[in-house]
Design a protein around this motif. Structure first.
Motif, PDB file in Angstrom:
ATOM      1  N   MET A   1       0.830  -1.197   0.000  1.00  0.00           N
ATOM      2  CA  MET A   1       0.000   0.000   0.000  1.00  0.00           C
ATOM      3  C   MET A   1       0.871   1.256   0.000  1.00  0.00           C
ATOM      4  O   MET A   1       1.929   1.287   0.614  1.00  0.00           O
ATOM      5  CB  MET A   1      -0.909   0.036   1.224  1.00  0.00           C
ATOM      6  CG  MET A   1      -2.007  -1.017   1.207  1.00  0.00           C
ATOM      7  SD  MET A   1      -3.110  -0.826   2.608  1.00  0.00           S
ATOM      8  CE  MET A   1      -4.200  -2.207   2.375  1.00  0.00           C
TER       9      MET A   1
ATOM     10  N   GLN B   1     -12.623   1.070  -8.416  1.00  0.00           N
ATOM     11  CA  GLN B   1     -13.131  -0.181  -8.990  1.00  0.00           C
ATOM     12  C   GLN B   1     -14.648  -0.156  -9.184  1.00  0.00           C
ATOM     13  O   GLN B   1     -15.262  -1.173  -9.467  1.00  0.00           O
ATOM     14  CB  GLN B   1     -12.727  -1.361  -8.107  1.00  0.00           C
ATOM     15  CG  GLN B   1     -11.221  -1.533  -7.976  1.00  0.00           C
ATOM     16  CD  GLN B   1     -10.852  -2.706  -7.082  1.00  0.00           C
ATOM     17  OE1 GLN B   1     -11.571  -3.696  -6.988  1.00  0.00           O
ATOM     18  NE2 GLN B   1      -9.725  -2.599  -6.400  1.00  0.00           N
TER      19      GLN B   1
ATOM     20  N   SER C   1     -11.708   6.697  -0.230  1.00  0.00           N
ATOM     21  CA  SER C   1     -10.869   5.526  -0.509  1.00  0.00           C
ATOM     22  C   SER C   1      -9.560   5.961  -1.141  1.00  0.00           C
ATOM     23  O   SER C   1      -9.454   7.065  -1.685  1.00  0.00           O
ATOM     24  CB  SER C   1     -11.597   4.547  -1.433  1.00  0.00           C
ATOM     25  OG  SER C   1     -11.812   5.109  -2.714  1.00  0.00           O
ATOM     26  N   SER C   2      -8.568   5.083  -1.085  1.00  0.00           N
ATOM     27  CA  SER C   2      -7.280   5.368  -1.706  1.00  0.00           C
ATOM     28  C   SER C   2      -7.373   5.140  -3.213  1.00  0.00           C
ATOM     29  O   SER C   2      -8.191   4.336  -3.676  1.00  0.00           O
ATOM     30  CB  SER C   2      -6.196   4.477  -1.102  1.00  0.00           C
ATOM     31  OG  SER C   2      -6.508   3.109  -1.285  1.00  0.00           O
TER      32      SER C   2
ATOM     33  N   ASP D   1      -5.582   3.474  -5.170  1.00  0.00           N
ATOM     34  CA  ASP D   1      -5.312   2.094  -5.577  1.00  0.00           C
ATOM     35  C   ASP D   1      -6.413   1.123  -5.165  1.00  0.00           C
ATOM     36  O   ASP D   1      -6.347  -0.077  -5.459  1.00  0.00           O
ATOM     37  CB  ASP D   1      -3.961   1.619  -5.029  1.00  0.00           C
ATOM     38  CG  ASP D   1      -3.876   1.683  -3.499  1.00  0.00           C
ATOM     39  OD1 ASP D   1      -4.927   1.822  -2.842  1.00  0.00           O
ATOM     40  OD2 ASP D   1      -2.754   1.605  -2.977  1.00  0.00           O
TER      41      ASP D   1
ATOM     42  N   LYS E   1      -7.171   0.028  -2.273  1.00  0.00           N
ATOM     43  CA  LYS E   1      -6.792  -0.923  -1.229  1.00  0.00           C
ATOM     44  C   LYS E   1      -7.251  -0.513   0.171  1.00  0.00           C
ATOM     45  O   LYS E   1      -7.328  -1.356   1.060  1.00  0.00           O
ATOM     46  CB  LYS E   1      -5.276  -1.110  -1.237  1.00  0.00           C
ATOM     47  CG  LYS E   1      -4.753  -1.754  -2.517  1.00  0.00           C
ATOM     48  CD  LYS E   1      -3.246  -1.914  -2.497  1.00  0.00           C
ATOM     49  CE  LYS E   1      -2.741  -2.581  -3.772  1.00  0.00           C
ATOM     50  NZ  LYS E   1      -1.268  -2.739  -3.772  1.00  0.00           N
ATOM     51  N   ARG E   2      -7.525   0.764   0.360  1.00  0.00           N
ATOM     52  CA  ARG E   2      -7.970   1.222   1.680  1.00  0.00           C
ATOM     53  C   ARG E   2      -9.251   2.035   1.552  1.00  0.00           C
ATOM     54  O   ARG E   2      -9.488   2.701   0.547  1.00  0.00           O
ATOM     55  CB  ARG E   2      -6.918   2.122   2.333  1.00  0.00           C
ATOM     56  CG  ARG E   2      -5.837   1.427   3.138  1.00  0.00           C
ATOM     57  CD  ARG E   2      -5.126   2.464   4.000  1.00  0.00           C
ATOM     58  NE  ARG E   2      -4.038   1.903   4.784  1.00  0.00           N
ATOM     59  CZ  ARG E   2      -2.751   2.112   4.538  1.00  0.00           C
ATOM     60  NH1 ARG E   2      -2.384   2.840   3.496  1.00  0.00           N
ATOM     61  NH2 ARG E   2      -1.820   1.592   5.320  1.00  0.00           N
TER      62      ARG E   2
ATOM     63  N   ASP F   1      -8.759  -2.094   5.549  1.00  0.00           N
ATOM     64  CA  ASP F   1      -7.953  -2.772   4.537  1.00  0.00           C
ATOM     65  C   ASP F   1      -8.911  -3.568   3.656  1.00  0.00           C
ATOM     66  O   ASP F   1      -9.443  -4.599   4.081  1.00  0.00           O
ATOM     67  CB  ASP F   1      -6.934  -3.693   5.220  1.00  0.00           C
ATOM     68  CG  ASP F   1      -6.009  -4.392   4.244  1.00  0.00           C
ATOM     69  OD1 ASP F   1      -6.421  -4.631   3.090  1.00  0.00           O
ATOM     70  OD2 ASP F   1      -4.877  -4.724   4.641  1.00  0.00           O
TER      71      ASP F   1
ATOM     72  N   GLU G   1      -8.273  -5.150   0.861  1.00  0.00           N
ATOM     73  CA  GLU G   1      -7.689  -6.376   0.316  1.00  0.00           C
ATOM     74  C   GLU G   1      -7.847  -7.538   1.291  1.00  0.00           C
ATOM     75  O   GLU G   1      -8.295  -8.621   0.921  1.00  0.00           O
ATOM     76  CB  GLU G   1      -6.218  -6.153  -0.014  1.00  0.00           C
ATOM     77  CG  GLU G   1      -5.978  -5.359  -1.288  1.00  0.00           C
ATOM     78  CD  GLU G   1      -4.545  -5.454  -1.750  1.00  0.00           C
ATOM     79  OE1 GLU G   1      -4.321  -5.710  -2.944  1.00  0.00           O
ATOM     80  OE2 GLU G   1      -3.638  -5.272  -0.911  1.00  0.00           O
ATOM     81  N   ASP G   2      -7.442  -7.322   2.526  1.00  0.00           N
ATOM     82  CA  ASP G   2      -7.543  -8.378   3.538  1.00  0.00           C
ATOM     83  C   ASP G   2      -8.890  -8.388   4.242  1.00  0.00           C
ATOM     84  O   ASP G   2      -9.128  -9.231   5.115  1.00  0.00           O
ATOM     85  CB  ASP G   2      -6.424  -8.221   4.572  1.00  0.00           C
ATOM     86  CG  ASP G   2      -5.055  -8.510   3.995  1.00  0.00           C
ATOM     87  OD1 ASP G   2      -4.991  -9.187   2.947  1.00  0.00           O
ATOM     88  OD2 ASP G   2      -4.047  -8.055   4.560  1.00  0.00           O
TER      89      ASP G   2
ATOM     90  N   GLU H   1      -8.276  -2.033   9.789  1.00  0.00           N
ATOM     91  CA  GLU H   1      -6.841  -1.911  10.038  1.00  0.00           C
ATOM     92  C   GLU H   1      -6.553  -1.201  11.356  1.00  0.00           C
ATOM     93  O   GLU H   1      -5.729  -1.623  12.149  1.00  0.00           O
ATOM     94  CB  GLU H   1      -6.210  -1.144   8.876  1.00  0.00           C
ATOM     95  CG  GLU H   1      -4.705  -1.072   8.894  1.00  0.00           C
ATOM     96  CD  GLU H   1      -4.176  -0.377   7.644  1.00  0.00           C
ATOM     97  OE1 GLU H   1      -3.243   0.441   7.772  1.00  0.00           O
ATOM     98  OE2 GLU H   1      -4.717  -0.632   6.536  1.00  0.00           O
TER      99      GLU H   1
END
Length: 346
Positions: free
Chosen positions: A1, A243, A292-293, A295, A297-298, A313, A315-316, A320
């Motif tokens: 990240m 996305q 959101s970021s 990328d 991811k966050r 997070d 992705e996971d 976080e």
């Protein structure tokens, strides 16, 4: 990240706070901003943060005079460098950057048009720092979304019961879309084909016994509501990430003999294809601003009544951390509004 800095406004604390997202450490604070700072808009080209100010004191719908400036902060030096007058408009709430035309658009609650609730959208030329457009929406516009080409906007007018359609090029309101019960902060798809408005307003929901929560999907080619997505609880905001996933900040409450009790909320992530739930994360009370970021991811949820930010997070699929921004109601303020506007700084 990416190791970015998160900037967070405390409305009631009148501060702008900076956090290292790698460690969660607070790395700086600008104190004594002009009263009631609301939202943030970051311009990566100039490394400037634009801070909207809605009121001289108070909160929607209980407040004093409307503020008449937007603050400009240097994100590198972390210093207030300028205040841009919004005249003739006042009560600027939300801001969106149109990089292609070097314009900052802001929704305002007052001062545009001759009708009673004279809000709308202003355009500020970032070269001259002057208001070059003031377009009425026929209500106190709170938030808005803008199509990627910078030609059209759709305003959230809270309890008005309609969304205003704004032609930003020809500088006029061109229509209304009925939305009974009003709406909260909308989002828009990356290609600008669909705008998403959560309904009803939180005020309407609190006053009803069994409110019907939904997302109204507007096709921007026809300016019609083409789908209604039912929700199990109300949403204060919809953010669409890179996305095209829909990130909803949802509130929860219960009623008893002594009144309404706000509970912790959640961040709900929906698929752009079928609007089914992808994941859900607990937040603190009233996640009013979601971001959101780049990328994807966050995700971040600013919980205004708790004064915290939930960092997720994606992705996971886990929370976080939670950032404590401003968790104690300041002396002389009517309520705690300790975390509101968000922006990411590389």
């Amino acid at each position: 990240m990416a190791t970015n800095t998160l900037a967070v406004v405390s409305q009631s604390g009148e501060t702008l706070n900076f956090y290292d997202l790698t460690t969660g450490t607070k790395t700086g604070q600008i104190e004594k901003l002009r009263a009631e700072p609301h939202e943030l808009c970051y311009d990566s080209r100039s490394n400037l943060l634009y801070v909207t100010h809605a009121y001289e004191w108070g909160w929607y719908p209980q407040h004093g005079e409307f503020s008449k400036v937007i603050s400009v902060v240097d994100a590198q030096t972390r210093a207030l460098v300028e205040e841009i007058p919004t005249y003739p408009a006042s009560g600027a709430h939300y801001a969106i950057l149109d990089e292609a035309h070097d314009i900052l658009y802001a929704s305002c609650e007052n001062g545009i048009g001759d009708f009673h609730h004279s809000g709308g959208i202003i355009a500020i030329d970032l070269k001259t720092k002057k208001v070059i457009k003031a377009i009425p929406s026929e209500w106190k516009s709170h938030w808005f979304v803008m199509t990627p080409d910078g030609k059209r906007a759709y305003t959230c007018n809270k309890e008005a019961g309609f969304i205003s359609i704004i032609d930003l090029v020809n500088e006029k309101m061109v229509g209304k879309i009925d939305i009974p019960g009003g709406c909260e902060q909308p989002g828009i798809s990356q290609d600008g084909k669909y705008a998403y408005f959560p309904t009803p307003t939180i005020g309407f929901a609190l006053a009803q016994n069994s409110p019907e929560y939904a997302i109204k999907v507007i096709d921007t080619s026809s300016d019609q509501i083409v789908k209604s997505i039912p929700l199990d609880t109300g949403a204060l905001t919809i953010h669409v990430d890179k996305q095209d996933r829909l990130l909803l900040g949802q509130y929860c409450f219960e009623k008893n003999s002594s009144g309404v009790k706000h509970r912790n909320g959640r961040l709900l992530v929906l698929s752009p294809e079928d609007f089914k739930e992808i994941s859900s994360y607990p937040t603190d009370v009233c996640p009013l601003t979601v971001f959101s970021s780049p990328d994807g991811k966050r995700a971040f949820a600013a919980n205004i009544f708790s004064g915290t930010v939930t960092v997720v997070d994606l992705e996971d699929q886990k929370v976080e951390r939670t950032l404590d921004v401003d968790t104690v109601k300041p002396h002389g303020k009517g309520m705690l509004q300790g975390a509101h506007g968000l922006a990411l700084i590389p």
